[in-house]
Motif scaffolding. Structure first.
Motif, PDB file in Angstrom:
ATOM      1  N   LYS A 304       0.836  -1.202   0.000  1.00 47.56           N
ATOM      2  CA  LYS A 304       0.000   0.000   0.000  1.00 47.56           C
ATOM      3  C   LYS A 304       0.872   1.253   0.000  1.00 47.56           C
ATOM      4  CE  LYS A 304      -3.966  -1.931   2.486  1.00 47.56           C
ATOM      5  NZ  LYS A 304      -4.700  -1.882   3.755  1.00 47.56           N
ATOM      6  N   TRP A 322       2.621  -8.129  12.414  1.00 47.13           N
ATOM      7  CA  TRP A 322       1.873  -9.216  13.039  1.00 47.13           C
ATOM      8  C   TRP A 322       1.874 -10.420  12.122  1.00 47.13           C
ATOM      9  CZ3 TRP A 322      -2.547 -10.941  10.527  1.00 47.13           C
ATOM     10  CH2 TRP A 322      -3.158 -10.054   9.622  1.00 47.13           C
ATOM     11  N   TRP A 324       0.519 -14.893  11.986  1.00 50.13           N
ATOM     12  CA  TRP A 324      -0.187 -15.980  12.667  1.00 50.13           C
ATOM     13  C   TRP A 324       0.254 -17.316  12.115  1.00 50.13           C
ATOM     14  CZ3 TRP A 324      -2.031 -14.047   8.190  1.00 50.13           C
ATOM     15  CH2 TRP A 324      -2.621 -14.922   7.292  1.00 50.13           C
ATOM     16  N   LYS A 331      -3.705 -21.805  17.941  1.00 51.39           N
ATOM     17  CA  LYS A 331      -3.650 -20.605  17.111  1.00 51.39           C
ATOM     18  C   LYS A 331      -2.608 -19.667  17.709  1.00 51.39           C
ATOM     19  CE  LYS A 331      -7.003 -17.525  14.846  1.00 51.39           C
ATOM     20  NZ  LYS A 331      -6.942 -18.185  13.528  1.00 51.39           N
ATOM     21  N   GLN A 333      -0.528 -16.322  17.493  1.00 50.06           N
ATOM     22  CA  GLN A 333      -0.604 -15.000  16.870  1.00 50.06           C
ATOM     23  C   GLN A 333       0.446 -14.100  17.502  1.00 50.06           C
ATOM     24  OE1 GLN A 333      -4.940 -14.882  17.817  1.00 50.06           O
ATOM     25  NE2 GLN A 333      -5.145 -14.027  15.771  1.00 50.06           N
ATOM     26  N   PRO A 374      -7.155 -14.927  21.012  1.00 54.86           N
ATOM     27  CA  PRO A 374      -7.216 -13.945  19.927  1.00 54.86           C
ATOM     28  C   PRO A 374      -7.534 -12.538  20.393  1.00 54.86           C
ATOM     29  CG  PRO A 374      -9.055 -15.497  19.786  1.00 54.86           C
ATOM     30  CD  PRO A 374      -8.104 -16.042  20.803  1.00 54.86           C
ATOM     31  N   THR A 375      -8.295 -12.414  21.459  1.00 53.54           N
ATOM     32  CA  THR A 375      -8.612 -11.054  21.928  1.00 53.54           C
ATOM     33  C   THR A 375      -7.345 -10.342  22.383  1.00 53.54           C
ATOM     34  OG1 THR A 375     -10.733 -11.883  22.665  1.00 53.54           O
ATOM     35  CG2 THR A 375     -10.091  -9.723  23.464  1.00 53.54           C
ATOM     36  N   VAL A 378      -5.428  -9.129  19.336  1.00 51.50           N
ATOM     37  CA  VAL A 378      -6.044  -7.980  18.678  1.00 51.50           C
ATOM     38  C   VAL A 378      -5.826  -6.699  19.484  1.00 51.50           C
ATOM     39  CG1 VAL A 378      -8.301  -7.017  18.147  1.00 51.50           C
ATOM     40  CG2 VAL A 378      -7.718  -9.317  17.372  1.00 51.50           C
ATOM     41  N   ARG A 381      -2.166  -5.473  19.395  1.00 47.24           N
ATOM     42  CA  ARG A 381      -1.766  -4.725  18.203  1.00 47.24           C
ATOM     43  C   ARG A 381      -2.128  -3.261  18.366  1.00 47.24           C
ATOM     44  NH1 ARG A 381      -4.051  -8.599  13.582  1.00 47.24           N
ATOM     45  NH2 ARG A 381      -4.177  -6.648  12.425  1.00 47.24           N
ATOM     46  N   LYS A 382      -3.273  -3.026  18.964  1.00 43.28           N
ATOM     47  CA  LYS A 382      -3.679  -1.632  19.182  1.00 43.28           C
ATOM     48  C   LYS A 382      -2.825  -0.976  20.255  1.00 43.28           C
ATOM     49  CE  LYS A 382      -8.390  -1.534  17.612  1.00 43.28           C
ATOM     50  NZ  LYS A 382      -9.764  -1.181  17.952  1.00 43.28           N
TER      51      LYS A 382
ATOM     52  N   CYS B  40      -6.129 -12.261   5.413  1.00 37.39           N
ATOM     53  CA  CYS B  40      -5.687 -13.473   6.124  1.00 37.39           C
ATOM     54  C   CYS B  40      -6.309 -14.719   5.510  1.00 37.39           C
ATOM     55  CB  CYS B  40      -5.978 -13.393   7.616  1.00 37.39           C
ATOM     56  SG  CYS B  40      -7.686 -13.717   8.061  1.00 37.39           S
ATOM     57  N   SER B  43      -9.067 -16.681   7.945  1.00 34.54           N
ATOM     58  CA  SER B  43      -8.734 -17.340   9.226  1.00 34.54           C
ATOM     59  C   SER B  43      -9.213 -16.535  10.415  1.00 34.54           C
ATOM     60  CB  SER B  43      -7.231 -17.536   9.408  1.00 34.54           C
ATOM     61  OG  SER B  43      -6.559 -17.487   8.237  1.00 34.54           O
ATOM     62  N   CYS B  44     -10.033 -15.546  10.188  1.00 39.54           N
ATOM     63  CA  CYS B  44     -10.556 -14.730  11.271  1.00 39.54           C
ATOM     64  C   CYS B  44      -9.418 -14.065  12.040  1.00 39.54           C
ATOM     65  CB  CYS B  44     -11.407 -15.566  12.219  1.00 39.54           C
ATOM     66  SG  CYS B  44     -12.507 -14.576  13.243  1.00 39.54           S
ATOM     67  N   ALA B  45      -8.444 -13.539  11.292  1.00 41.25           N
ATOM     68  CA  ALA B  45      -7.269 -12.954  11.944  1.00 41.25           C
ATOM     69  C   ALA B  45      -7.050 -11.488  11.617  1.00 41.25           C
ATOM     70  CB  ALA B  45      -6.012 -13.748  11.559  1.00 41.25           C
ATOM     71  N   CYS B  46      -7.840 -10.912  10.719  1.00 45.68           N
ATOM     72  CA  CYS B  46      -7.438  -9.575  10.271  1.00 45.68           C
ATOM     73  C   CYS B  46      -8.545  -8.525  10.188  1.00 45.68           C
ATOM     74  CB  CYS B  46      -6.750  -9.675   8.921  1.00 45.68           C
ATOM     75  SG  CYS B  46      -7.864  -9.974   7.549  1.00 45.68           S
ATOM     76  N   ILE B  67     -14.442 -15.597  19.074  1.00 48.86           N
ATOM     77  CA  ILE B  67     -13.199 -15.291  18.352  1.00 48.86           C
ATOM     78  C   ILE B  67     -13.433 -14.158  17.365  1.00 48.86           C
ATOM     79  CG2 ILE B  67     -11.545 -16.188  16.658  1.00 48.86           C
ATOM     80  CD1 ILE B  67     -11.659 -18.835  18.067  1.00 48.86           C
ATOM     81  N   SER B  70     -13.699 -10.802  19.022  1.00 43.48           N
ATOM     82  CA  SER B  70     -12.438 -10.144  19.382  1.00 43.48           C
ATOM     83  C   SER B  70     -11.737  -9.598  18.149  1.00 43.48           C
ATOM     84  CB  SER B  70     -11.533 -11.103  20.147  1.00 43.48           C
ATOM     85  OG  SER B  70     -11.278 -12.246  19.386  1.00 43.48           O
ATOM     86  N   THR B  71     -11.784 -10.331  17.044  1.00 42.79           N
ATOM     87  CA  THR B  71     -11.114  -9.835  15.842  1.00 42.79           C
ATOM     88  C   THR B  71     -11.811  -8.584  15.306  1.00 42.79           C
ATOM     89  OG1 THR B  71     -10.449 -12.087  15.352  1.00 42.79           O
ATOM     90  CG2 THR B  71     -10.204 -10.505  13.586  1.00 42.79           C
ATOM     91  N   GLU B  73     -12.698  -6.232  16.868  1.00 41.33           N
ATOM     92  CA  GLU B  73     -12.098  -5.076  17.551  1.00 41.33           C
ATOM     93  C   GLU B  73     -11.149  -4.314  16.632  1.00 41.33           C
ATOM     94  OE1 GLU B  73     -12.318  -3.792  20.648  1.00 41.33           O
ATOM     95  OE2 GLU B  73     -14.008  -5.125  21.059  1.00 41.33           O
ATOM     96  N   LEU B  74     -10.592  -5.033  15.652  1.00 38.56           N
ATOM     97  CA  LEU B  74      -9.642  -4.397  14.741  1.00 38.56           C
ATOM     98  C   LEU B  74     -10.341  -3.571  13.668  1.00 38.56           C
ATOM     99  CD1 LEU B  74      -7.226  -7.378  14.059  1.00 38.56           C
ATOM    100  CD2 LEU B  74      -6.597  -5.258  15.180  1.00 38.56           C
ATOM    101  N   ALA B  75     -11.624  -3.835  13.482  1.00 37.95           N
ATOM    102  CA  ALA B  75     -12.348  -3.159  12.400  1.00 37.95           C
ATOM    103  C   ALA B  75     -12.434  -1.661  12.681  1.00 37.95           C
ATOM    104  CB  ALA B  75     -13.736  -3.760  12.251  1.00 37.95           C
ATOM    105  N   ASP B 103     -15.368   0.069   4.820  1.00 38.35           N
ATOM    106  CA  ASP B 103     -14.131   0.561   4.211  1.00 38.35           C
ATOM    107  C   ASP B 103     -12.956  -0.144   4.883  1.00 38.35           C
ATOM    108  OD1 ASP B 103     -12.042   1.826   3.082  1.00 38.35           O
ATOM    109  OD2 ASP B 103     -12.532   3.831   3.801  1.00 38.35           O
ATOM    110  N   ASN B 104     -12.476  -1.188   4.225  1.00 39.06           N
ATOM    111  CA  ASN B 104     -11.425  -2.014   4.819  1.00 39.06           C
ATOM    112  C   ASN B 104     -10.030  -1.623   4.362  1.00 39.06           C
ATOM    113  OD1 ASN B 104     -13.030  -3.897   6.390  1.00 39.06           O
ATOM    114  ND2 ASN B 104     -13.852  -4.564   4.421  1.00 39.06           N
ATOM    115  N   ASP B 105      -9.959  -0.563   3.603  1.00 39.35           N
ATOM    116  CA  ASP B 105      -8.672  -0.199   3.017  1.00 39.35           C
ATOM    117  C   ASP B 105      -8.110   1.069   3.649  1.00 39.35           C
ATOM    118  OD1 ASP B 105      -6.619  -0.795   1.391  1.00 39.35           O
ATOM    119  OD2 ASP B 105      -7.536  -0.077  -0.457  1.00 39.35           O
ATOM    120  N   GLY B 106      -8.704   1.460   4.761  1.00 41.76           N
ATOM    121  CA  GLY B 106      -8.301   2.720   5.382  1.00 41.76           C
ATOM    122  C   GLY B 106      -6.980   2.636   6.100  1.00 41.76           C
TER     123      GLY B 106
END
Lengths: 406, 106
Positions: A304, A322, A324, A331, A333, A374-375, A378, A381-382, B40, B43-46, B67, B70-71, B73-75, B103-106
């Motif tokens: 990007k 990051w 995984w 899992k 991560q 996973p929580t 996530v 990372r923040k 990802c 895989s429910c990772a991103c 799961i 929690s992921t 949360e990144l959105a 908008d996932n490209d931000g």
């Protein structure tokens, strides 16, 4: 005269992302994506995971359908080899033909580092990098129970070992260093995974190099270790790291040093050429270091940045790394870095198989490895991106929500 | 095959069939729906396959599991109806599902 095209060399995760981000960023000029495999651009992470263990269909590996490229007016040039780059003439030689470019993005990736010991060339000794490699391994694993030996206890070796074990094969992992995944996780995590593999019946042999591979009279293989131990095998999968594809850049005179060297804007030493992904030795301005990173995160985020640079909109690369890995139901991560720490704090417990290890350099959080939490990953990372202060007593107390620290 | 209607990040409407068992994310990828990145690979990772389930469909699609929760949360811009589309397998009862791509490209 029409403007010269932007050409992207390499149709993997990074190359495709450069092309997509260019279109997303408003570039409507001519755009070509050149790859040396015939298949449409596809995802590599599942090759050592679901593709092997769950019989995932090849179609599901593809990033996009062929209609997508037509719609986005991205010229796909597949199964063709770029043999030369002339940065002064601004042209490439692609399958023997000259193609001029206005600007160029190199996303040439990396290849599996070859095993150099005697017998490495035997049938049944293989690598895992491309879908063809994975297809071969999957074919071999579909037969009656096999004896599988993974040389290298990194992500590739371990994921293949885990997948093969889940399919009922007998599996041995040989690692030359004293612990698993030594380059990427801390000793605590290495030891945890050693136990996981052992408990699932995978033999883990540490601290010993492979001396040679022999073929026995019945056609099967024998892996001979430096301490003279021998391990019989039907299939040997080698995962001992990767080498960046720098030949094209190097021959063209671009600055390379264990990768194509780029700054935090993905710019190479040539003003018309950017590079992204596994092939780069790059600067991360958050970490303040130059490094090479083989990961989806790096491929996407750096691509990007590279696209923005091509569009004249420079933004420094400062993402928290990051990664995984899925191994035998665990899992794993990782966020940030797990080297350079001087103390660790544990959240959860290894006995329960759900834990995160927080790595600190004094009071500064530099990375977090999570297993089945996973929580934590996530939120970490923040926290890392925010440079948040993370007190020990909150980490260790599962009643406390880490999110409150943001 | 059940249909999904994607309203992509540019407001463009894509109506397409998605086979049972494939995820809503896979249907978007296969049809070039702008904004669903899924880096990802499901895989429910991103969180880069984040979408908003249309109000009329939220109950039928159901809530995210722990799961996914929690992921999510990144959105970037989480709202009512936020789901990771890689975690929604297509099934007949979802025929006609409307998903607004985030908008996932931000």
């Amino acid at each position: 005269m029409a403007e010269l095209p932007i050409i992207v060399v390499g149709a993997g995760q990074a190359g495709l992302q450069v092309a997509e981000s260019l279109r997303r960023g408003g570039y409507d000029g001519s755009l070509a994506l050149i790859g040396n495999e015939k298949i449409l651009p596809y995802q590599r992470p599942p090759l050592s995971k679901q593709y092997l263990s769950e019989g995932m269909l090849e179609d599901r590996l593809l990033f996009r359908s062929s209609e997508y490229y037509e719609k986005k007016d991205i010229e796909l040039v597949l199964g063709q080899h770029v043999s030369a780059l002339d940065t002064s003439a601004r042209s490439l030689i692609v399958d023997g033909k000259t193609r001029p470019y206005g600007k160029l993005a190199l996303a040439t990736g990396a290849s599996a580092r070859p095993l150099s010991v005697s017998g490495s060339e035997h049938e049944g000794v293989c690598y895992l990098r491309s879908v063809d490699d994975a297809k071969y391994i999957r074919g071999r694993l579909s037969a009656d129970p096999q004896r599988v030996v993974a040389i290298g206890g990194g992500f590739i070796g371990l994921e293949v070992a885990g997948s093969a074990r889940e399919l009922g094969h007998s599996v041995t992992v040989i690692e030359a260093q004293e612990r698993l995944m030594a380059r990427v996780v801390s000793p605590l995590v290495s030891e945890y995974f050693r136990k996981v593999y052992r408990s699932r019946g995978v033999d883990i042999v540490l601290n010993v190099a492979v001396n040679r591979i022999e073929r026995s009279t019945d056609g099967s293989l024998i892996v001979v270790l430096a301490d003279t131990r021998t391990i019989p095998a039907d299939l040997v999968v080698v995962g001992i790291g990767s080498s960046p594809h720098t030949e094209l850049a190097e021959t063209a005179g671009l600055h390379c040093d264990n990768g194509i060297v780029v700054d935090e804007f993905a710019q190479t030493s040539d003003p018309y050429v950017v590079a992204a992904g596994d092939c780069t030795m790059h600067k991360n301005s958050r970490l303040g270091i130059f490094h090479r990173l083989e990961s989806v995160q790096n491929a996407v985020d750096q691509a990007k940045i590279a696209a923005m640079t091509l569009l004249g909109n420079q933004k420094p690369y400062d993402q928290v790394p990051w990664f995984w890995s899925d191994q035998l139901g665990a899992k794993l991560q990782m966020a940030g870095r797990s080297d350079g720490f001087n103390r660790t704090v544990m959240r959860g417990s290894m006995e329960d198989g759900e834990f995160s290890i927080f790595y600190f350099d004094d009071d500064v959080l530099i990375g977090v490895d999570s297993v089945n939490r996973p929580t934590d990953h996530v939120v970490s990372r923040k926290l890392l991106a925010a440079g948040a202060n993370v007190p020990d007593q909150i980490i260790v107390d599962l009643e406390q929500n880490l999110k409150t620290l943001l | 095959m059940p249909k999904v209607i994607y309203i992509d990040v540019d407001g463009e409407r894509h109506e397409t069939e998605v086979s049972n068992g494939s995820s809503v994310m896979e249907g978007a990828i296969a049809n070039g729906v702008e904004g669903i990145l899924a880096i990802c690979g499901g895989s429910c990772a991103c969180s880069t396959c984040h979408g908003y389930i249309d109000d009329a469909w939220i109950d039928r699609v159901g809530p995210p599991n722990e799961i996914e929760e929690s992921t999510l949360e990144l959105a970037l811009d989480r709202r009512t109806g936020s789901r990771l589309t890689c975690q929604i397998p297509m099934r007949d009862e979802l025929d006609g599902l409307v998903v607004h791509v985030a908008d996932n490209d931000g």
